[in-house]
Design a protein around this motif. Structure first.
Motif, PDB file in Angstrom:
ATOM      1  N   TYR A  42       0.409  -1.354   0.212  1.00 48.38           N
ATOM      2  CA  TYR A  42       0.178   0.045   0.095  1.00 48.38           C
ATOM      3  C   TYR A  42       1.257   1.162   0.023  1.00 48.38           C
ATOM      4  O   TYR A  42       2.288   1.554   1.002  1.00 48.38           O
ATOM      5  CB  TYR A  42      -0.600  -0.072   1.310  1.00 48.38           C
ATOM      6  N   VAL A  43       1.107   1.670  -0.740  1.00 50.90           N
ATOM      7  CA  VAL A  43       1.509   3.812  -1.324  1.00 50.90           C
ATOM      8  C   VAL A  43       1.253   4.402  -1.054  1.00 50.90           C
ATOM      9  O   VAL A  43       0.273   4.832  -1.869  1.00 50.90           O
ATOM     10  CB  VAL A  43       2.552   3.136  -3.108  1.00 50.90           C
ATOM     11  N   PRO A  44       1.698   4.793  -0.253  1.00 48.63           N
ATOM     12  CA  PRO A  44       0.991   6.744   0.315  1.00 48.63           C
ATOM     13  C   PRO A  44       0.972   7.462  -0.950  1.00 48.63           C
ATOM     14  O   PRO A  44       2.034   7.395  -1.023  1.00 48.63           O
ATOM     15  CB  PRO A  44       1.298   6.474   1.922  1.00 48.63           C
ATOM     16  N   LEU A  45       0.294   8.223  -0.990  1.00 46.92           N
ATOM     17  CA  LEU A  45       0.421   9.358  -2.290  1.00 46.92           C
ATOM     18  C   LEU A  45      -0.078  11.058  -1.939  1.00 46.92           C
ATOM     19  O   LEU A  45      -1.142  10.511  -0.743  1.00 46.92           O
ATOM     20  CB  LEU A  45      -0.291   8.513  -3.527  1.00 46.92           C
ATOM     21  N   THR A  46      -0.123  10.973  -2.283  1.00 47.46           N
ATOM     22  CA  THR A  46      -1.449  12.538  -3.107  1.00 47.46           C
ATOM     23  C   THR A  46      -2.321  12.200  -3.652  1.00 47.46           C
ATOM     24  O   THR A  46      -1.415  11.924  -5.361  1.00 47.46           O
ATOM     25  CB  THR A  46      -1.055  14.042  -2.042  1.00 47.46           C
ATOM     26  N   LEU A  47      -2.959  13.159  -4.201  1.00 45.90           N
ATOM     27  CA  LEU A  47      -4.033  13.584  -5.606  1.00 45.90           C
ATOM     28  C   LEU A  47      -2.740  14.057  -6.911  1.00 45.90           C
ATOM     29  O   LEU A  47      -2.697  13.700  -7.411  1.00 45.90           O
ATOM     30  CB  LEU A  47      -5.418  14.049  -5.585  1.00 45.90           C
ATOM     31  N   SER A  48      -2.301  14.970  -6.301  1.00 42.88           N
ATOM     32  CA  SER A  48      -1.028  14.702  -7.332  1.00 42.88           C
ATOM     33  C   SER A  48       0.502  14.364  -7.397  1.00 42.88           C
ATOM     34  O   SER A  48       0.404  14.459  -8.813  1.00 42.88           O
ATOM     35  CB  SER A  48      -0.287  16.231  -7.018  1.00 42.88           C
ATOM     36  N   GLY A  49       0.958  13.569  -6.401  1.00 44.53           N
ATOM     37  CA  GLY A  49       1.479  12.170  -7.044  1.00 44.53           C
ATOM     38  C   GLY A  49       0.893  11.307  -7.991  1.00 44.53           C
ATOM     39  O   GLY A  49       1.778  10.490  -8.128  1.00 44.53           O
ATOM     40  N   LEU A  50      -0.190  11.244  -7.541  1.00 48.01           N
ATOM     41  CA  LEU A  50      -0.808  10.419  -8.358  1.00 48.01           C
ATOM     42  C   LEU A  50      -0.818  10.173  -9.843  1.00 48.01           C
ATOM     43  O   LEU A  50      -1.150   9.951 -10.856  1.00 48.01           O
ATOM     44  CB  LEU A  50      -2.669  10.025  -7.961  1.00 48.01           C
ATOM     45  N   ALA A  51      -0.946  12.035 -10.165  1.00 48.32           N
ATOM     46  CA  ALA A  51      -1.616  12.228 -11.574  1.00 48.32           C
ATOM     47  C   ALA A  51       0.596  12.327 -12.067  1.00 48.32           C
ATOM     48  O   ALA A  51       0.092  12.479 -12.911  1.00 48.32           O
ATOM     49  CB  ALA A  51      -1.789  14.221 -10.750  1.00 48.32           C
ATOM     50  N   GLU A  52       1.171  12.533 -11.033  1.00 52.07           N
ATOM     51  CA  GLU A  52       2.644  12.360 -11.548  1.00 52.07           C
ATOM     52  C   GLU A  52       2.487  10.777 -11.826  1.00 52.07           C
ATOM     53  O   GLU A  52       3.367  10.540 -12.780  1.00 52.07           O
ATOM     54  CB  GLU A  52       3.022  12.864 -10.915  1.00 52.07           C
ATOM     55  N   ALA A  53       1.644   9.774 -11.269  1.00 48.77           N
ATOM     56  CA  ALA A  53       2.462   8.854 -11.203  1.00 48.77           C
ATOM     57  C   ALA A  53       1.138   8.442 -12.746  1.00 48.77           C
ATOM     58  O   ALA A  53       1.967   6.585 -13.494  1.00 48.77           O
ATOM     59  CB  ALA A  53       1.423   7.245  -9.979  1.00 48.77           C
ATOM     60  N   TYR A  54       0.164   9.014 -13.037  1.00 47.43           N
ATOM     61  CA  TYR A  54      -0.376   8.504 -14.123  1.00 47.43           C
ATOM     62  C   TYR A  54       0.037   9.006 -15.000  1.00 47.43           C
ATOM     63  O   TYR A  54      -0.015   8.013 -16.483  1.00 47.43           O
ATOM     64  CB  TYR A  54      -1.624   9.112 -14.235  1.00 47.43           C
ATOM     65  N   GLY A  55       0.885  10.150 -14.856  1.00 46.50           N
ATOM     66  CA  GLY A  55       0.901  10.389 -16.018  1.00 46.50           C
ATOM     67  C   GLY A  55       2.575  10.230 -16.354  1.00 46.50           C
ATOM     68  O   GLY A  55       3.333   9.921 -17.639  1.00 46.50           O
ATOM     69  N   THR A  56       3.100   9.593 -15.700  1.00 45.63           N
ATOM     70  CA  THR A  56       4.481   8.622 -15.978  1.00 45.63           C
ATOM     71  C   THR A  56       4.522   7.155 -16.049  1.00 45.63           C
ATOM     72  O   THR A  56       5.899   6.749 -16.912  1.00 45.63           O
ATOM     73  CB  THR A  56       5.702   9.217 -14.920  1.00 45.63           C
ATOM     74  N   GLY A  57       3.523   6.649 -16.281  1.00 47.78           N
ATOM     75  CA  GLY A  57       3.307   5.187 -15.743  1.00 47.78           C
ATOM     76  C   GLY A  57       3.514   4.598 -14.630  1.00 47.78           C
ATOM     77  O   GLY A  57       3.357   2.890 -14.374  1.00 47.78           O
ATOM     78  N   HIS A  58       4.388   5.513 -13.275  1.00 52.02           N
ATOM     79  CA  HIS A  58       5.013   4.105 -12.465  1.00 52.02           C
ATOM     80  C   HIS A  58       4.821   5.004 -11.100  1.00 52.02           C
ATOM     81  O   HIS A  58       4.838   6.145 -11.331  1.00 52.02           O
ATOM     82  CB  HIS A  58       6.436   3.916 -12.423  1.00 52.02           C
ATOM     83  N   LEU A  59       4.601   4.304 -10.587  1.00 55.63           N
ATOM     84  CA  LEU A  59       4.610   5.490  -8.969  1.00 55.63           C
ATOM     85  C   LEU A  59       6.067   5.597  -8.289  1.00 55.63           C
ATOM     86  O   LEU A  59       5.748   6.690  -7.348  1.00 55.63           O
ATOM     87  CB  LEU A  59       4.394   4.618  -8.075  1.00 55.63           C
ATOM     88  N   GLY A  60       6.828   6.144  -8.992  1.00 51.58           N
ATOM     89  CA  GLY A  60       8.375   6.365  -8.579  1.00 51.58           C
ATOM     90  C   GLY A  60       9.484   5.982  -8.336  1.00 51.58           C
ATOM     91  O   GLY A  60       8.967   3.732  -8.488  1.00 51.58           O
ATOM     92  N   ALA A  61      10.601   6.377  -8.807  1.00 52.10           N
ATOM     93  CA  ALA A  61      11.808   4.788  -8.562  1.00 52.10           C
ATOM     94  C   ALA A  61      12.009   4.565  -7.466  1.00 52.10           C
ATOM     95  O   ALA A  61      12.166   5.860  -6.478  1.00 52.10           O
ATOM     96  CB  ALA A  61      13.275   6.128  -9.049  1.00 52.10           C
ATOM     97  N   GLY A  62      12.037   3.762  -7.005  1.00 52.86           N
ATOM     98  CA  GLY A  62      12.989   3.169  -5.325  1.00 52.86           C
ATOM     99  C   GLY A  62      14.249   3.433  -4.997  1.00 52.86           C
ATOM    100  O   GLY A  62      14.632   4.387  -5.795  1.00 52.86           O
TER     101      GLY A  62
END
Length: 171
Positions: free
Chosen positions: A4-24
């Motif tokens: 379960y990865v905590p985000l914000t709506l802006s973080g979710l928008a970034e993930a949607y734009g990049t296609g990934h939840l971020g670099a580990g």
């Protein structure tokens, strides 16, 4: 393993734009053996709900540090390989520690099983909780009551296909 990865709506928008939840490594929450002992349950649904709740608190912590973010907690449930997950740091009595893990590498958004987001009705309580979080962490009982007010709101479940609508890209 479900994390379960905590985000914000802006973080979710970034993930949607990049296609990934971020670099580990990503901070996430999962049902680990130590978490099972902390929750004192063998019920899988109860354990996963508790891990989701820990991630929701971590999302609130993200909101507390980002005054410009929409005041809605966001948690992405994703499935990753067991080998990509390692225990989080031991921070003693830190309230955020139980169930905390690190996910190595990049987590594609395609690995998301669901997204959990506060309803718009929760925004006032979530905003107050984000504001009160530091005082609550410091032991202020009144502030803890305010934080608990946000935790009283259930996160809504969304299918991954609904992410564009959640982040305003589906208009």
């Amino acid at each position: 393993m479900r994390v379960y990865v905590p985000l914000t709506l802006s973080g979710l928008a970034e993930a949607y734009g990049t296609g990934h939840l971020g670099a580990g490594p990503l901070v996430a929450y999962a049902v680990t053996p130590a978490f099972r002992e902390w929750v004192l349950s063998d019920d899988v649904e109860e354990l996963e709900y508790a891990a989701l709740s820990r991630a929701a608190l971590a999302s609130l912590r993200l909101l507390a540090t980002d005054a410009g973010a929409a005041r809605r907690r966001v948690v992405v449930a994703a499935d990753v390989s067991d080998g990509a997950v390692s225990p989080g740091p031991d921070r003693g009595a830190d309230r955020a520690t139980p169930g905390e893990v690190r996910v190595d590498g990049t987590v594609p958004l395609a690995r998301a099983a669901a997204v959990h987001v506060d309803s718009a009705d929760a925004e006032t309580d979530v905003a107050a909780a984000a504001e009160a979080l530091a005082a609550a962490d410091g032991g202020d009982d009144d502030a803890r009551f305010v934080v608990d007010g946000a935790e009283d709101h259930e996160l809504l479940w969304y299918a991954t296909q609904e992410i564009p609508n959640l982040v305003g890209a589906g208009d």
